[in-house]
Design a protein around this motif. Structure first.
Motif, PDB file in Angstrom:
ATOM      1  N   ALA A 187       1.126  -1.324  -0.355  1.00  0.00           N
ATOM      2  CA  ALA A 187       0.184   0.061  -0.113  1.00  0.00           C
ATOM      3  C   ALA A 187       0.243   0.685   0.149  1.00  0.00           C
ATOM      4  CB  ALA A 187      -1.185  -0.105   1.139  1.00  0.00           C
ATOM      5  N   ALA A 188       0.890   2.300  -0.314  1.00  0.00           N
ATOM      6  CA  ALA A 188       1.059   3.765  -0.624  1.00  0.00           C
ATOM      7  C   ALA A 188       0.452   4.699  -0.409  1.00  0.00           C
ATOM      8  CB  ALA A 188       1.725   3.462  -1.656  1.00  0.00           C
ATOM      9  N   THR A 189       0.750   5.627   0.594  1.00  0.00           N
ATOM     10  CA  THR A 189      -0.017   7.170   0.473  1.00  0.00           C
ATOM     11  C   THR A 189       1.340   8.350  -0.736  1.00  0.00           C
ATOM     12  OG1 THR A 189      -0.946   8.958   1.162  1.00  0.00           O
ATOM     13  CG2 THR A 189       0.512   7.279   2.174  1.00  0.00           C
ATOM     14  N   ASP A 190       1.066   8.820  -0.398  1.00  0.00           N
ATOM     15  CA  ASP A 190       2.024  10.568  -0.848  1.00  0.00           C
ATOM     16  C   ASP A 190       2.954  10.467  -0.671  1.00  0.00           C
ATOM     17  OD1 ASP A 190       1.408  11.062   1.696  1.00  0.00           O
ATOM     18  OD2 ASP A 190       1.447  14.121   1.179  1.00  0.00           O
ATOM     19  N   LYS A 191       3.738   9.870   0.497  1.00  0.00           N
ATOM     20  CA  LYS A 191       5.248  10.217   1.018  1.00  0.00           C
ATOM     21  C   LYS A 191       5.286   8.723   1.684  1.00  0.00           C
ATOM     22  CE  LYS A 191       5.124  15.104   0.995  1.00  0.00           C
ATOM     23  NZ  LYS A 191       4.396  16.044   2.005  1.00  0.00           N
ATOM     24  N   HIS A 192       4.823   7.606   2.283  1.00  0.00           N
ATOM     25  CA  HIS A 192       4.911   6.583   2.737  1.00  0.00           C
ATOM     26  C   HIS A 192       4.179   5.262   1.356  1.00  0.00           C
ATOM     27  CE1 HIS A 192       1.666   5.809   4.902  1.00  0.00           C
ATOM     28  NE2 HIS A 192       1.835   4.823   5.389  1.00  0.00           N
ATOM     29  N   THR A 193       5.463   4.060   1.897  1.00  0.00           N
ATOM     30  CA  THR A 193       4.941   2.794   1.410  1.00  0.00           C
ATOM     31  C   THR A 193       5.726   2.203   1.625  1.00  0.00           C
ATOM     32  OG1 THR A 193       5.906   3.949  -0.567  1.00  0.00           O
ATOM     33  CG2 THR A 193       5.416   1.640  -1.179  1.00  0.00           C
ATOM     34  N   CYS A 194       4.620   0.356   2.104  1.00  0.00           N
ATOM     35  CA  CYS A 194       4.225  -0.388   2.738  1.00  0.00           C
ATOM     36  C   CYS A 194       4.409  -2.364   1.889  1.00  0.00           C
ATOM     37  CB  CYS A 194       3.560  -0.202   3.995  1.00  0.00           C
ATOM     38  SG  CYS A 194       3.910   0.647   5.116  1.00  0.00           S
ATOM     39  N   ALA A 195       4.608  -2.894   2.497  1.00  0.00           N
ATOM     40  CA  ALA A 195       4.797  -3.936   1.730  1.00  0.00           C
ATOM     41  C   ALA A 195       4.577  -5.526   2.288  1.00  0.00           C
ATOM     42  CB  ALA A 195       5.656  -4.442   0.508  1.00  0.00           C
ATOM     43  N   ILE A 196       4.126  -6.267   2.736  1.00  0.00           N
ATOM     44  CA  ILE A 196       3.962  -7.859   3.517  1.00  0.00           C
ATOM     45  C   ILE A 196       4.607  -8.768   2.731  1.00  0.00           C
ATOM     46  CG2 ILE A 196       2.960  -9.527   3.954  1.00  0.00           C
ATOM     47  CD1 ILE A 196       0.422  -7.595   3.910  1.00  0.00           C
ATOM     48  N   GLU A 197       5.557  -9.146   3.008  1.00  0.00           N
ATOM     49  CA  GLU A 197       6.394  -9.788   2.320  1.00  0.00           C
ATOM     50  C   GLU A 197       6.624 -11.295   3.481  1.00  0.00           C
ATOM     51  OE1 GLU A 197      11.109  -9.925   0.294  1.00  0.00           O
ATOM     52  OE2 GLU A 197      11.319  -9.729   2.470  1.00  0.00           O
ATOM     53  N   VAL A 256       1.276 -13.301  11.683  1.00  0.00           N
ATOM     54  CA  VAL A 256       1.392 -13.393  10.092  1.00  0.00           C
ATOM     55  C   VAL A 256      -0.030 -12.357   9.566  1.00  0.00           C
ATOM     56  CG1 VAL A 256       0.268 -14.035   8.221  1.00  0.00           C
ATOM     57  CG2 VAL A 256       1.997 -15.573   9.552  1.00  0.00           C
ATOM     58  N   VAL A 257       1.050 -10.986   8.790  1.00  0.00           N
ATOM     59  CA  VAL A 257      -0.195  -9.575   8.140  1.00  0.00           C
ATOM     60  C   VAL A 257      -0.745 -10.172   6.919  1.00  0.00           C
ATOM     61  CG1 VAL A 257       0.277  -7.474   8.144  1.00  0.00           C
ATOM     62  CG2 VAL A 257       1.817  -8.418   9.915  1.00  0.00           C
ATOM     63  N   THR A 258      -1.924 -10.282   6.656  1.00  0.00           N
ATOM     64  CA  THR A 258      -2.365 -10.893   5.866  1.00  0.00           C
ATOM     65  C   THR A 258      -3.126  -9.279   5.075  1.00  0.00           C
ATOM     66  OG1 THR A 258      -4.683 -10.860   7.223  1.00  0.00           O
ATOM     67  CG2 THR A 258      -3.217 -12.266   6.886  1.00  0.00           C
ATOM     68  N   ALA A 259      -3.077  -8.380   6.097  1.00  0.00           N
ATOM     69  CA  ALA A 259      -3.627  -7.010   4.589  1.00  0.00           C
ATOM     70  C   ALA A 259      -3.226  -5.691   4.991  1.00  0.00           C
ATOM     71  CB  ALA A 259      -5.256  -6.628   4.793  1.00  0.00           C
ATOM     72  N   VAL A 260      -2.458  -4.715   4.467  1.00  0.00           N
ATOM     73  CA  VAL A 260      -2.387  -3.516   4.865  1.00  0.00           C
ATOM     74  C   VAL A 260      -3.367  -2.399   3.925  1.00  0.00           C
ATOM     75  CG1 VAL A 260       0.105  -3.364   3.072  1.00  0.00           C
ATOM     76  CG2 VAL A 260      -0.209  -2.308   5.545  1.00  0.00           C
ATOM     77  N   ALA A 261      -2.879  -1.528   4.651  1.00  0.00           N
ATOM     78  CA  ALA A 261      -4.323   0.005   3.688  1.00  0.00           C
ATOM     79  C   ALA A 261      -3.068   1.488   4.204  1.00  0.00           C
ATOM     80  CB  ALA A 261      -5.306  -0.143   4.287  1.00  0.00           C
ATOM     81  N   ALA A 262      -3.092   2.545   3.189  1.00  0.00           N
ATOM     82  CA  ALA A 262      -2.076   3.367   3.832  1.00  0.00           C
ATOM     83  C   ALA A 262      -2.806   4.470   3.686  1.00  0.00           C
ATOM     84  CB  ALA A 262      -0.830   3.765   3.514  1.00  0.00           C
ATOM     85  N   GLY A 263      -2.875   5.475   3.869  1.00  0.00           N
ATOM     86  CA  GLY A 263      -3.847   7.015   4.037  1.00  0.00           C
ATOM     87  C   GLY A 263      -3.084   8.478   4.327  1.00  0.00           C
ATOM     88  N   THR A 264      -3.907   9.221   3.887  1.00  0.00           N
ATOM     89  CA  THR A 264      -3.048  10.697   4.435  1.00  0.00           C
ATOM     90  C   THR A 264      -4.602  11.666   4.395  1.00  0.00           C
ATOM     91  OG1 THR A 264      -1.416  12.719   4.374  1.00  0.00           O
ATOM     92  CG2 THR A 264      -2.390  11.382   1.822  1.00  0.00           C
ATOM     93  N   SER A 265      -4.034  12.799   4.909  1.00  0.00           N
ATOM     94  CA  SER A 265      -5.751  13.929   4.511  1.00  0.00           C
ATOM     95  C   SER A 265      -4.710  14.995   4.437  1.00  0.00           C
ATOM     96  CB  SER A 265      -6.280  14.133   5.601  1.00  0.00           C
ATOM     97  OG  SER A 265      -7.187  14.732   5.513  1.00  0.00           O
ATOM     98  N   GLY A 266      -4.628  15.295   2.765  1.00  0.00           N
ATOM     99  CA  GLY A 266      -4.089  16.204   2.747  1.00  0.00           C
ATOM    100  C   GLY A 266      -2.456  16.629   2.719  1.00  0.00           C
TER     101      GLY A 266
END
Length: 276
Positions: free
Chosen positions: A61-71, A117-127
């Motif tokens: 998942a990604a938003t304007d200034k950071h990113t995440c991933a499950i491996e 075990v992490v099964t899902a990820v989401a990222a968000g921001t507000s402006g």
């Protein structure tokens, strides 16, 4: 190509379990060890346990200034971290993946095995502010980062942010109540209830039954009735008859489980009580 996800100014894709990103590189959001823009996909750099060459990256998942991933069932994040959105226990930005830290209170472990075990990820921001990240581990949701518009799910609109995962505040019916004692009176029974966990929503009353739940009556619990115990009275009973009493707590979500049965016998004299 098995998956792709986008931030506001960068994109990422998983090909054969390996992650690459492209676009704007400021704040290290591409995870390739630098901060320069990339016009073509660049492999995310290994780091902090993130390998990225074992065909094990499954989602991100990604938003304007950071990113995440499950491996391999573990969650990693990178990029800007001024509000703790990377979840690594710091506010330091990273241009390579860092593992998300375990929660302070027992819950999120991010071990990649068993219940971790992490099964899902989401990222968000507000402006560009109040950025946050959420993930699911062992069927439980956790969030971290900025907290200015209720985005961490803690039951309030604002509050202190967190640089480590917090369990999302969930509401449920109360836990099972426990009958502590029953005192007999003339034509009635006084039932002392050990109050259970309220499930995150105030207990509004107690149901009682004397026929194993086939029928029941609710007794309202006045607001502000705090304390470890709460008593209700069951009226209109026949003296000398033994009753099997069960109770359950009720809140705005619903009713909890019935307590174990406790016997009581109304009497015009003393005695006839029971204990849980």
């Amino acid at each position: 190509l098995s998956s792709a996800f986008m931030g506001d100014s960068h994109g990422c894709a998983i090909v054969s379990g390996t992650l690459s990103c492209w676009g704007r590189g400021a704040n290290g959001r591409l995870g390739n060890g630098g901060t320069t823009d990339q016009l073509l996909p660049a492999a995310v750099q290994a780091g902090g346990g993130f390998v990225n060459n074992t065909s094990a990256v499954t989602s991100g998942a990604a938003t304007d200034k950071h990113t995440c991933a499950i491996e391999s069932g573990r969650l990693y994040c990178w990029g800007l971290n001024s509000d703790g959105r990377l979840g690594d226990g710091t506010s330091t930005a990273s241009n390579v993946p860092v593992p998300v830290s375990p929660s302070v209170v027992t819950g999120f472990t991010n071990t990649g095995t068993g219940t971790g075990v992490v099964t899902a990820v989401a990222a968000g921001t507000s402006g560009g502010s109040n950025a946050h990240t959420c993930a699911i581990e062992n069927k439980v949701a956790y969030c971290w980062g900025g907290y200015g518009i209720g985005q961490l799910g803690m039951g309030a609109q604002t509050g202190p942010g967190s640089n480590k995962p917090l369990k999302v505040f969930t509401l449920s019916a109360p836990a099972a109540a426990t009958i502590d004692s029953i005192m007999a009176s003339n034509g009635s029974l006084s039932v002392s209830i050990r109050q259970p966990s309220d499930g995150g929503s105030i207990i509004t009353g107690y149901d009682y039954t004397t026929d194993n739940g086939n029928t029941f009556t609710n007794v309202a619990r006045p607001s502000g009735s705090n304390g470890f115990y709460y008593s209700i009275t069951i009226p209109n009973l026949t003296n000398g008859t033994q009753y099997s009493v069960k109770v359950r707590a009720v809140n705005a979500i619903g009713a909890g489980d019935w307590s174990a049965a406790t016997n009581g016998t109304p009497s015009s004299g003393s005695g006839g009580g029971g204990a849980g």
